[in-house]
Design a protein around this motif. Sequence first.
Motif, PDB file in Angstrom:
ATOM      1  N   GLU A  87       0.884  -1.161   0.000  1.00  0.00           N
ATOM      2  CA  GLU A  87       0.000   0.000   0.000  1.00  0.00           C
ATOM      3  C   GLU A  87       0.918   1.206   0.000  1.00  0.00           C
ATOM      4  N   ILE A  88       1.051   1.807  -1.171  1.00  0.00           N
ATOM      5  CA  ILE A  88       1.998   2.901  -1.391  1.00  0.00           C
ATOM      6  C   ILE A  88       1.289   4.242  -1.192  1.00  0.00           C
ATOM      7  N   ILE A  89       1.846   5.056  -0.310  1.00  0.00           N
ATOM      8  CA  ILE A  89       1.315   6.408  -0.136  1.00  0.00           C
ATOM      9  C   ILE A  89       1.770   7.211  -1.359  1.00  0.00           C
ATOM     10  N   ALA A  90       0.845   7.430  -2.282  1.00  0.00           N
ATOM     11  CA  ALA A  90       1.171   8.147  -3.520  1.00  0.00           C
ATOM     12  C   ALA A  90       1.101   9.652  -3.327  1.00  0.00           C
ATOM     13  N   SER A  91       0.202  10.100  -2.448  1.00  0.00           N
ATOM     14  CA  SER A  91       0.119  11.519  -2.136  1.00  0.00           C
ATOM     15  C   SER A  91      -0.110  11.658  -0.643  1.00  0.00           C
ATOM     16  N   THR A  92       0.433  12.736  -0.078  1.00  0.00           N
ATOM     17  CA  THR A  92       0.366  12.960   1.357  1.00  0.00           C
ATOM     18  C   THR A  92      -0.274  14.309   1.633  1.00  0.00           C
ATOM     19  N   ALA A  93      -1.312  14.296   2.479  1.00  0.00           N
ATOM     20  CA  ALA A  93      -1.925  15.554   2.886  1.00  0.00           C
ATOM     21  C   ALA A  93      -0.891  16.392   3.628  1.00  0.00           C
ATOM     22  N   SER A  94      -0.939  17.712   3.440  1.00  0.00           N
ATOM     23  CA  SER A  94       0.041  18.591   4.078  1.00  0.00           C
ATOM     24  C   SER A  94      -0.662  19.769   4.752  1.00  0.00           C
ATOM     25  N   ALA A  95       0.041  20.364   5.705  1.00  0.00           N
ATOM     26  CA  ALA A  95      -0.511  21.510   6.435  1.00  0.00           C
ATOM     27  C   ALA A  95      -0.427  22.797   5.621  1.00  0.00           C
ATOM     28  N   ALA A  96       0.450  22.822   4.631  1.00  0.00           N
ATOM     29  CA  ALA A  96       0.628  24.015   3.799  1.00  0.00           C
ATOM     30  C   ALA A  96       0.025  23.773   2.412  1.00  0.00           C
ATOM     31  N   PRO A  97      -0.429  24.840   1.746  1.00  0.00           N
ATOM     32  CA  PRO A  97      -1.074  24.660   0.446  1.00  0.00           C
ATOM     33  C   PRO A  97      -0.152  24.148  -0.655  1.00  0.00           C
ATOM     34  N   GLY A  98       1.142  24.403  -0.556  1.00  0.00           N
ATOM     35  CA  GLY A  98       2.061  23.977  -1.605  1.00  0.00           C
ATOM     36  C   GLY A  98       1.905  24.819  -2.855  1.00  0.00           C
ATOM     37  N   PRO A  99       2.752  24.578  -3.873  1.00  0.00           N
ATOM     38  CA  PRO A  99       2.742  25.401  -5.090  1.00  0.00           C
ATOM     39  C   PRO A  99       1.418  25.351  -5.859  1.00  0.00           C
ATOM     40  N   ASP A 100       0.705  24.212  -5.788  1.00  0.00           N
ATOM     41  CA  ASP A 100      -0.556  24.105  -6.536  1.00  0.00           C
ATOM     42  C   ASP A 100      -1.772  24.433  -5.679  1.00  0.00           C
ATOM     43  N   GLY A 101      -1.566  24.718  -4.382  1.00  0.00           N
ATOM     44  CA  GLY A 101      -2.651  25.145  -3.510  1.00  0.00           C
ATOM     45  C   GLY A 101      -3.603  24.064  -3.055  1.00  0.00           C
ATOM     46  N   ASP A 102      -3.267  22.783  -3.254  1.00  0.00           N
ATOM     47  CA  ASP A 102      -4.228  21.729  -2.922  1.00  0.00           C
ATOM     48  C   ASP A 102      -3.986  21.034  -1.581  1.00  0.00           C
ATOM     49  N   TYR A 103      -2.996  21.457  -0.828  1.00  0.00           N
ATOM     50  CA  TYR A 103      -2.680  20.876   0.475  1.00  0.00           C
ATOM     51  C   TYR A 103      -2.384  19.376   0.377  1.00  0.00           C
ATOM     52  N   SER A 104      -1.758  18.981  -0.701  1.00  0.00           N
ATOM     53  CA  SER A 104      -1.393  17.580  -0.906  1.00  0.00           C
ATOM     54  C   SER A 104      -0.086  17.533  -1.689  1.00  0.00           C
ATOM     55  N   GLU A 105       0.827  16.688  -1.224  1.00  0.00           N
ATOM     56  CA  GLU A 105       2.104  16.508  -1.918  1.00  0.00           C
ATOM     57  C   GLU A 105       2.034  15.208  -2.716  1.00  0.00           C
ATOM     58  N   GLU A 106       2.023  15.318  -4.036  1.00  0.00           N
ATOM     59  CA  GLU A 106       1.907  14.165  -4.909  1.00  0.00           C
ATOM     60  C   GLU A 106       3.293  13.630  -5.283  1.00  0.00           C
ATOM     61  N   THR A 107       3.467  12.331  -5.158  1.00  0.00           N
ATOM     62  CA  THR A 107       4.712  11.701  -5.586  1.00  0.00           C
ATOM     63  C   THR A 107       4.631  11.501  -7.094  1.00  0.00           C
ATOM     64  N   PRO A 108       5.648  11.908  -7.841  1.00  0.00           N
ATOM     65  CA  PRO A 108       5.612  11.705  -9.298  1.00  0.00           C
ATOM     66  C   PRO A 108       5.515  10.217  -9.659  1.00  0.00           C
ATOM     67  N   VAL A 109       4.805   9.934 -10.720  1.00  0.00           N
ATOM     68  CA  VAL A 109       4.632   8.562 -11.211  1.00  0.00           C
ATOM     69  C   VAL A 109       5.989   7.892 -11.407  1.00  0.00           C
ATOM     70  N   GLU A 110       6.971   8.637 -11.907  1.00  0.00           N
ATOM     71  CA  GLU A 110       8.293   8.059 -12.186  1.00  0.00           C
ATOM     72  C   GLU A 110       8.954   7.517 -10.924  1.00  0.00           C
ATOM     73  N   GLU A 111       8.647   8.105  -9.764  1.00  0.00           N
ATOM     74  CA  GLU A 111       9.217   7.617  -8.509  1.00  0.00           C
ATOM     75  C   GLU A 111       8.518   6.352  -8.021  1.00  0.00           C
ATOM     76  N   LEU A 112       7.252   6.194  -8.352  1.00  0.00           N
ATOM     77  CA  LEU A 112       6.492   5.023  -7.912  1.00  0.00           C
ATOM     78  C   LEU A 112       6.663   3.832  -8.850  1.00  0.00           C
ATOM     79  N   ARG A 113       6.928   4.125 -10.120  1.00  0.00           N
ATOM     80  CA  ARG A 113       6.988   3.075 -11.143  1.00  0.00           C
ATOM     81  C   ARG A 113       7.911   1.907 -10.769  1.00  0.00           C
ATOM     82  N   PRO A 114       9.131   2.123 -10.251  1.00  0.00           N
ATOM     83  CA  PRO A 114       9.981   0.963  -9.925  1.00  0.00           C
ATOM     84  C   PRO A 114       9.331   0.007  -8.925  1.00  0.00           C
ATOM     85  N   PHE A 115       8.623   0.534  -7.930  1.00  0.00           N
ATOM     86  CA  PHE A 115       7.955  -0.325  -6.959  1.00  0.00           C
ATOM     87  C   PHE A 115       6.782  -1.063  -7.599  1.00  0.00           C
ATOM     88  N   VAL A 116       5.993  -0.341  -8.410  1.00  0.00           N
ATOM     89  CA  VAL A 116       4.825  -0.948  -9.049  1.00  0.00           C
ATOM     90  C   VAL A 116       5.257  -2.031 -10.046  1.00  0.00           C
TER      91      VAL A 116
END
Length: 191
Positions: free
Chosen positions: A118-147
Amino acid sequence: MTRAATSPLLTVVLTAALALTGCAAGGGDPSATGADGAAPPSSAPPSATPTPEEAAELVGGGTEVFPGRRMVALYGRPGNPALGVLGEQDAEASVVRAKELAAQYEPFSEEPVVPAFEIIASTASAAPGPDGDYSEETPVEELRPFVETAAANGVYVVLDLQPGRQDFLGQARQYEELLRMPNVGLALDPE
C-alpha cells in the motif's frame, strides 16, 4: 508498521476505488447508454481498456479483487521510512518482505493470501504547496519501480491518495497510467 488489508474499512475503500475507476472509464456516464440500457452506436475506435470478459488476471487469480482473497500489505512511501515499513528498503527487498509477511498469514486464512504494497502516492500537508491543494503528490516516475517490481513478482499494489483539498478523481487521474495495470488498485484516504 505493517497493515493487513482485511479491515471492513479497507474493503469499503477498495470497492469505492473500483467504482471510481469505472466512472473514470465512462462507466458512470448516463449518456453512455440509451433509455433502453443499450449502448448508442459509436464511430469511435474501440477502447484500449479490456472488457470484463477479457480483463487481465489479477495477482492471486481471477478478475475481482474481493471476495476470495486476503491481502497482507507493507504500507508506506518508497524512500521515506518515517511513513511506514515500505520505505525502509528498495523495491526488491520490499517484495521479499511482503511475501514473507503474507506467508505468515497463510495458515490462518481460508482464502488465498496475496502479498501487497500500500503505497502512499500523495500525502496531505498543512501548507497549500505550489498548486494550492494541500497535498504533496509523488511523481509517477518515482512510484513506477515499486509498481513494476511488484507486478513482476506477484505482489498487488494499492495506491493510497490523500488529496487534501483536491478532489479524489482529479488526483487519481494523475496516476492513471499505473492504475491501468492489473496489479494496481486505489485507496482513498481523506486525511
